[in-house]
Design an enzyme around this catalytic site. Structure first.
Site, PDB file in Angstrom:
ATOM      1  N   HIS A  62     105.813  50.969 -75.694  1.00 52.99           N
ATOM      2  CA  HIS A  62     105.984  50.011 -76.800  1.00 52.99           C
ATOM      3  C   HIS A  62     105.375  50.631 -78.056  1.00 52.99           C
ATOM      4  CE1 HIS A  62     107.379  46.778 -74.157  1.00 52.99           C
ATOM      5  NE2 HIS A  62     106.481  47.221 -73.291  1.00 52.99           N
ATOM      6  N   ASP A 305     104.042  51.718 -69.473  1.00 52.07           N
ATOM      7  CA  ASP A 305     104.085  50.392 -70.114  1.00 52.07           C
ATOM      8  C   ASP A 305     103.005  50.300 -71.201  1.00 52.07           C
ATOM      9  OD1 ASP A 305     104.783  47.829 -70.844  1.00 52.07           O
ATOM     10  OD2 ASP A 305     104.190  46.884 -68.962  1.00 52.07           O
TER      11      ASP A 305
HETATM   12 ZN   LIG Z   1     108.108  44.575 -69.162  1.00 52.08          ZN
END
Ligand SMILES: [Zn+2]
Length: 429
Positions: A62, A305
């Site tokens: 992200h 992540d």
């Molecule tokens: Zn996710």
């Protein structure tokens, strides 16, 4: 400009090498891997005691740009990636605005070209605004360079919409990345449902909220013939479903994160919001099942992540704080500390789980330590000590589940297309 990487342990099972070799890099490409190589002019880097791997890739990052540049940007996130030994990352689309059109994909591609130090592959949203109602502009996004599609952060709640998306994505031979979360079953849960949620007095998030979607999406993948990648699996039941799907020959791949592999709900007693994850840290038995699935080949890749969050938001009370931990800068050190140094896996397995597996799952360009391939190379110092303090991070955010850990091994150099992104452990400006 030629480079000679001399005398390191070169490990790439896909190229059939694991031994002490020299590597010559010229004009952004690997020219040769062999013994006693020389270059007429250029720079020689001594790699004795180092391990050379084909460039590591993270399929789940992200970057927060656009929208939350206070938490991470393309510039800072790609530098964090290089710091952690990655040469390529895949950027999730749940930015603000959501990356759901061709022009937004192009923005990211251009941003990465201008400011990134590692390769950035955009992941487009499955549905407009990730609202789960209308298909996003899949074709336009593919044209602009999106490599896969996901409503990561929520997941596509409707099975019907998932089918429409998979029918459509199959035409582009694109992967749907499923964030497996049935929100109606999560119902406000913030920690694993069971002993820990009772003891902490916090709403529980049952394993079934993940496993029902894993089962559903495997069935829809079978129905449509679309490739499916399952993100951040956290339970024994989820990996059992994937194992069965693979045994039946379905085109299903999956990832696990370092935090689900190396932490479980027992760590939560301090109400530390850096341990608040989506999906939540699970039981010890779940963690052991993930590790077993990693060792038997059910798990295709380790994905970070990487989820940067502003300190003032993570400092809220547990129920209100956002989900997620940073991960790019600790993944490789954690894998070395817990799996390689303990003899549970070999460096060739690290290459499988952090280079070839992720690249194959999402169809990224291959990386090889062999002549003719781009010089995307991760050089590891396996004996270096890493103290995960605030000063360790290059990321704009500090919300690491592994803050305070003492780890073994880290990337010392990273080459991306023959250009240094990391040198002597320092990110190149
Ligand atoms: Zn996710």
């Amino acid at each position: 400009m030629a480079l000679l990487l001399r005398g390191g342990r070169v490990v790439d099972p896909a190229a059939g090498v694991d031994g002490i070799f020299d590597v010559i890099v010229r004009d952004g490409e690997i020219v040769e891997v062999g013994e006693d190589l020389t270059i007429p002019k250029g720079e020689t880097i001594e790699c004795a005691e180092k391990v050379l791997l084909p460039g590591l890739a993270d399929v789940h990052t992200h970057l927060r740009e656009p929208g939350r540049e206070d938490e991470e940007t393309v510039a800072s996130g790609t530098r964090a990636a290089a710091h952690g030994g990655f040469t390529a990352i895949c950027a999730m689309p749940n930015t603000d605005p959501v990356c759901d059109t061709g022009s937004k994909v192009r923005f990211l591609v251009e941003r990465a070209a201008e400011e990134g130090v590692v390769r950035v592959y955009p992941i487009g949203a499955v549905t407009k605004g990730q609202k789960g109602e209308q298909l996003a502009e899949i074709g336009d996004m593919v044209s602009e360079g999106a490599i896969a599609f996901s409503d990561d952060g929520h997941g596509v709640q409707s099975g019907g919409m998932t089918r429409i998306a998979m029918d459509y994505l199959k035409r582009f031979d694109c992967v749907l990345i499923s964030h497996c979360e049935d929100e109606s079953l999560v119902a406000g849960g913030v920690v694993n449902e069971g002993v820990i949620s009772t003891r902490m007095g916090l709403p529980g998030w049952p394993a079934a909220a993940e496993e029902t979607i894993v089962a559903r999406d495997i069935r829809i993948a079978e129905l449509t013939g679309c490739r499916l990648h399952l993100a951040h699996l956290s339970t024994a039941g989820s990996v059992a479903l994937v194992r069965e799907a693979k045994a039946r020959g379905l085109a299903v791949t999956c990832e696990v994160t370092p935090h689900h592999l190396f932490l479980d709900e027992d760590a939560l007693s301090r109400y530390d919001t850096n341990l608040k994850m989506n999906p939540p840290l699970r039981s010890h038995a779940d963690r052991e099942a993930l590790l077993a699935a990693l060792l038997d080949g059910t798990v295709d890749c380790i994905a970070t992540d990487h989820a940067p969050h502003a300190a003032h938001e993570k400092e809220l009370e547990f129920e209100l704080a956002p989900f997620g931990t940073t991960g790019l800068e600790t993944a490789l050190s954690l894998v070395n500390t817990h799996l390689v140094a303990t003899g549970q896996i070999q460096w060739a397995d690290v290459v499988r789980l952090m280079c070839h597996g992720p690249r194959a799952a999402l169809g990224l360009p291959e990386a090889r330590l062999a002549g003719g391939y781009p010089a995307d190379i991760t050089i590891v110092d396996p004996e270096a000590r890493v103290e995960v303090g605030p000063e360790w991070f290059v990321s704009k955010s500090r919300n690491s589940a592994f803050a305070g850990a003492s780890l073994l091994g880290k990337a010392s150099e990273v080459l991306v297309g023959g250009v240094w992104a990391l040198r002597n452990g320092k990110v190149v400006a």
